[in-house]
Design a protein around this motif. Structure first.
Motif, PDB file in Angstrom:
ATOM      1  N   GLY A   1      95.194   0.039  13.745  1.00  0.00           N
ATOM      2  CA  GLY A   1      95.890   0.458  12.535  1.00  0.00           C
ATOM      3  C   GLY A   1      95.677   1.906  12.163  1.00  0.00           C
ATOM      4  N   ALA A   2      94.698   2.539  12.778  1.00  0.00           N
ATOM      5  CA  ALA A   2      94.400   3.933  12.476  1.00  0.00           C
ATOM      6  C   ALA A   2      95.353   4.873  13.217  1.00  0.00           C
ATOM      7  N   SER A   3      95.186   6.166  12.963  1.00  0.00           N
ATOM      8  CA  SER A   3      96.014   7.198  13.587  1.00  0.00           C
ATOM      9  C   SER A   3      95.144   8.213  14.316  1.00  0.00           C
ATOM     10  N   LEU A   4      95.714   8.806  15.331  1.00  0.00           N
ATOM     11  CA  LEU A   4      95.101   9.922  16.045  1.00  0.00           C
ATOM     12  C   LEU A   4      96.192  10.913  16.394  1.00  0.00           C
ATOM     13  N   ARG A   5      95.813  12.172  16.494  1.00  0.00           N
ATOM     14  CA  ARG A   5      96.740  13.197  16.938  1.00  0.00           C
ATOM     15  C   ARG A   5      96.139  13.895  18.154  1.00  0.00           C
ATOM     16  N   LEU A   6      96.823  13.755  19.271  1.00  0.00           N
ATOM     17  CA  LEU A   6      96.406  14.427  20.491  1.00  0.00           C
ATOM     18  C   LEU A   6      97.077  15.793  20.570  1.00  0.00           C
ATOM     19  N   SER A   7      96.346  16.753  21.110  1.00  0.00           N
ATOM     20  CA  SER A   7      96.886  18.088  21.318  1.00  0.00           C
ATOM     21  C   SER A   7      96.791  18.444  22.792  1.00  0.00           C
ATOM     22  N   CYS A   8      97.712  19.299  23.231  1.00  0.00           N
ATOM     23  CA  CYS A   8      97.722  19.755  24.612  1.00  0.00           C
ATOM     24  C   CYS A   8      97.986  21.258  24.614  1.00  0.00           C
ATOM     25  N   ALA A   9      96.977  22.021  24.969  1.00  0.00           N
ATOM     26  CA  ALA A   9      97.110  23.472  25.023  1.00  0.00           C
ATOM     27  C   ALA A   9      97.579  23.884  26.407  1.00  0.00           C
ATOM     28  N   LEU A  10      98.704  24.596  26.446  1.00  0.00           N
ATOM     29  CA  LEU A  10      99.271  25.075  27.711  1.00  0.00           C
ATOM     30  C   LEU A  10      98.986  26.562  27.854  1.00  0.00           C
TER      31      LEU A  10
END
Length: 122
Positions: free
Chosen positions: A15-24
């Motif tokens: 039920g929780a949230s996460l935000r993934l990031s991808c540095a190019l």
């Protein structure tokens, strides 16, 4: 040569949230479509979401539609995967990918990150 570095993974409850990031880095981000794939324990790698160079075209796996949102900020050379209402079946290593063509749900991307682990407990 393009390098991709993911961040933002972790352990959360269902039920929780996460935000993934991808540095190019290495080339202008706007020259590349980006996508996210994942590999769950004991399973094959699968497509999650993809986005074209300017964010105008996005694709999602049926399993994440309505819960995950892919986006990008070319000025920051970064792609994102916002994951809401996480489920235990979302547990996997998430990989960021890029290719200098239009987005696709196939895994024929030229560049891959090392992955970031997401664990969702019930």
């Amino acid at each position: 040569q393009v390098q991709l570095v993911e961040s933002g993974g972790g352990w959360v409850q269902a039920g929780a949230s996460l935000r993934l990031s991808c540095a190019l880095s290495g080339q202008p981000a706007s020259d590349y479509s980006m996508a996210w794939f994942r590999r769950a324990p004991g399973k094959e790698r699968e497509f999650v979401a993809a986005i074209n160079w300017n964010g105008g075209i996005t694709y999602y796996a049926d399993s994440v539609k309505g819960r995950f949102t892919i986006s990008r900020d070319n000025d920051k050379s970064t792609g994102f995967l916002q994951m809401n209402n996480l489920k235990p079946e979302d547990t996997a290593v998430y990989y960021c990918t890029a290719r200098p063509y239009g987005p696709t749900m196939q895994d024929n991307y030229n560049y891959w990150g090392q992955g970031t682990e997401v664990t969702v407990s019930s």
